[in-house]
Scaffold this active site. Structure first.
Site, PDB file in Angstrom:
ATOM      1  N   ALA A   1      -9.969  -0.426  -8.016  1.00 51.14           N
ATOM      2  CA  ALA A   1      -8.985  -0.821  -7.017  1.00 51.14           C
ATOM      3  C   ALA A   1      -9.300  -0.183  -5.676  1.00 51.14           C
ATOM      4  CB  ALA A   1      -7.578  -0.418  -7.470  1.00 51.14           C
ATOM      5  N   SER A   2      -8.852  -0.829  -4.618  1.00 54.92           N
ATOM      6  CA  SER A   2      -9.030  -0.353  -3.246  1.00 54.92           C
ATOM      7  C   SER A   2     -10.516  -0.088  -2.973  1.00 54.92           C
ATOM      8  CB  SER A   2      -8.178   0.889  -2.992  1.00 54.92           C
ATOM      9  OG  SER A   2      -7.891   1.014  -1.616  1.00 54.92           O
ATOM     10  N   GLY A   3     -10.921   1.163  -2.776  1.00 55.61           N
ATOM     11  CA  GLY A   3     -12.338   1.428  -2.555  1.00 55.61           C
ATOM     12  C   GLY A   3     -13.201   0.988  -3.716  1.00 55.61           C
TER      13      GLY A   3
ATOM     14  N   LYS B   1       0.849  -1.194   0.000  1.00 49.91           N
ATOM     15  CA  LYS B   1       0.000   0.000   0.000  1.00 49.91           C
ATOM     16  C   LYS B   1       0.883   1.242   0.000  1.00 49.91           C
ATOM     17  CE  LYS B   1      -4.294   1.391  -0.055  1.00 49.91           C
ATOM     18  NZ  LYS B   1      -5.225   0.959  -1.094  1.00 49.91           N
TER      19      LYS B   1
END
Length: 562
Positions: free
Chosen positions: A365-367, A169
């Site tokens: 991606a991610s959220g 991250k």
């Protein structure tokens, strides 16, 4: 029996669309692949729609090609390709749509007005590729650059302080490092390898060349027009007027072109009978852009995901018994963790009452991946950027800058760490411990939900998480998505979920609903970098705004590969 007067304008428009197409008799569908190609055109003012040139809708190109497949009058399509905002995943999706068009025995041609890697990648889906005699073929290979700001921030005595959960991250790296970490480089190299392989294979297959020869030609590029022709990377050197003459010789009749967006709208509305038939209804929801916390700016042109608006949309569709299935189209790098969780919850409730199929665009991606976990099935292209199951939190410490320019803050507080989010105090000691505790809790919940959604053991998901970004191809191998495919395939799966065959008709309602207004929203904006860097500039501005929020689910770095 009551007659709905509201249907009269639709009847008149349907009659006009049918007569217009019959009178014009277009035979060549023209695809304008240039500039800003937004996922969904909503919120256009009348001035933008009829006077200026609004951004083109990417889905309009896909749906226009689908309509043209079935229209016997359309003999060919011509793709005019210039510099555009498509990423590699949506470029793949457009190539798939052109291949489907050709599968029906129709011809597809590409006229390159910009000849970079991605533009040529799209063109290889066509039967023939034309290049102006003065334009070299810039098939020079892929490049991704990351700008690091730590040096200039140090000079300004601005101190970004960020904490993260997940080995990979690295969203804050450009602000806290002056070089690429090993984890960052590992992720980026893996993505570059996958996309480069897709490019090599596409060129080799379409131009009947070996993959080794394609790599050799890329190393020799840029190629002057005559070299590109000799190496069979293009078919003809033509100017625009000569392209029309050539098309006429191929289709055997005078060329009568029609813009893809215009053709799609006319074709969709010319079916008068459909106004009186009971056709199953489905919803297509666009979730595009950075996921923000709510504010008063609901400008759709910025392609942001506003949680309150999205929650109302999801709730309305869930409670609407006439809508039988839903496709959620996601193109987002993530953003606010809290907003992502609220939207996920409402999407999950919707999926419990009717089929919810997720289609990923260039990025989820991610959220963006967090939202996708609510779906019954998740589809992505091989080059989609997804995953990034990790958490980031922190703040920008401006104390040094304040002192440098002669400003000073004095604080009066109640509570030992009331200044936890202040831009005037360090993130250290108990303040750092508390923030670490918060992001660790959110990361664990993220991984747990991902494991449950993908039917994996927690330990297995933990290994695939760590904030790492994957291509859709790798995500499929890892079980993070279900199938490779685009929006059309997702719609077909949603149809099958309610008992329809893919070729059967369903009425597709688009959300968010377009906002009707006369004038566009005018806002003061500082000058940005040239268009080629504008997406990166916007991302940095969004990151600055998101940094004011407590916890972030945002992909670890901006990926721009051209």
């Amino acid at each position: 029996m009551k007659f709905n007067l509201g249907i009269l304008p639709r009847i008149f428009y349907s009659l006009w669309a049918k007569s217009y197409l019959g009178w014009r008799r277009p035979n060549v569908l023209e695809l304008d692949i240039s500039g800003e190609l937004v996922e969904h055109k909503a919120g256009l003012s009348l001035l933008q729609k009829y006077i200026g040139k609004p951004p083109a809708g990417f889905s309009d190109l896909l749906f226009a090609l689908k309509e043209a497949e079935k229209d016997s009058k359309i003999k060919a399509c011509l793709a005019r390709i210039r510099y555009n905002s498509l990423g590699w995943a949506r470029a793949m999706e457009l190539r798939d749509a052109i291949h489907r068009f050709r599968a029906g025995g129709k011809k597809a041609f590409a006229f390159l007005e910009e000849s970079g890697n991605l533009e040529y990648f799209i063109a290889t889906a066509c039967d023939e590729i034309f290049l102006p005699p003065s334009l070299s073929l810039n098939l020079i290979g892929l490049l991704s650059e990351v700008i690091y700001f730590k040096g200039i921030l140090d000079k300004l005595e601005i101190k970004p302080e960020f904490l993260s959960m997940g080995k990979y991250k690295s969203a804050a790296e450009p602000f806290i490092r002056d070089s690429m970490s090993e984890e960052h480089r590992e992720s980026l190299n893996a993505i570059m390898d996958d996309i480069f392989q897709e490019l090599i294979q596409a060129i080799a297959q379409s131009r009947n060349l070996s993959e080794q020869r394609v790599e050799e030609l890329i190393d020799q590029a840029p190629l002057i027009p005559e070299e590109a022709l000799k190496e069979k990377l293009i078919d003809k050197l033509l100017y625009q007027d000569q392209v029309d003459d050539y098309l006429e010789s191929v289709i055997g009749e005078p060329v009568n072109k029609i813009n893809a967006e215009h053709f799609y709208r006319l074709s969709r509305n010319r079916r008068l009978g459909s106004l009186f038939q009971r056709i199953p209804r489905m919803a297509l929801i666009y979730a595009t852009g950075v996921i923000e916390e709510d504010d008063d700016d609901y400008s759709e042109m910025d392609e942001k995901i506003h949680p309150e608006q999205m929650l109302k949309t999801l709730r309305f569709i869930r409670e609407n018994p006439k809508i039988k299935a839903v496709v959620l189209r996601i193109d987002s790098p993530g953003g606010s963790a809290i907003s992502s969780d609220l939207i996920w919850r409402e999407a999950k409730l919707l999926s419990q009452s009717k089929p919810l199929i997720v289609s990923m665009g260039d990025t989820a991606a991610s959220g963006g991946y967090y939202l996708a976990m609510a779906g019954e099935k998740i589809l992505a292209q091989s080059a989609t950027i997804t995953g990034s199951i990790g958490v980031l939190a922190g703040k920008i410490n401006l104390r040094g800058l304040y002192h440098k320019i002669g400003l000073k803050k004095e604080q009066v507080k109640r509570g030992e760490d009331a200044d936890l989010y202040s831009d005037y105090t360090d993130l250290s000691g108990s303040r750092k411990d508390k923030m670490n505790k918060e992001i660790k809790h959110f990361y664990q919940k993220f991984v747990e939900k991902a494991a449950q959604a993908r039917r994996m053991q927690l330990e297995e998901m933990e290994q695939k998480a760590q904030g790492r970004v994957w291509t859709g191809k790798r995500a499929k191998e890892l079980g993070l998505i279900d199938e490779l495919g685009g929006l059309r395939k997702a719609i077909d799966i949603a149809k099958q979920a309610i008992g329809l065959e893919p070729e059967q008709r369903a009425y597709l309602e688009i959300y968010p609903r377009p906002q009707r207004k006369l004038f566009p929203s005018f806002r003061f904006r500082l000058p940005t970098l040239p268009f080629s860097e504008e997406k990166q500039t916007r991302w940095l501005l969004n990151f600055r705004k998101l940094a004011r929020q407590r916890i972030l689910l945002i992909m670890p770095f901006l990926i721009k590969i051209r």
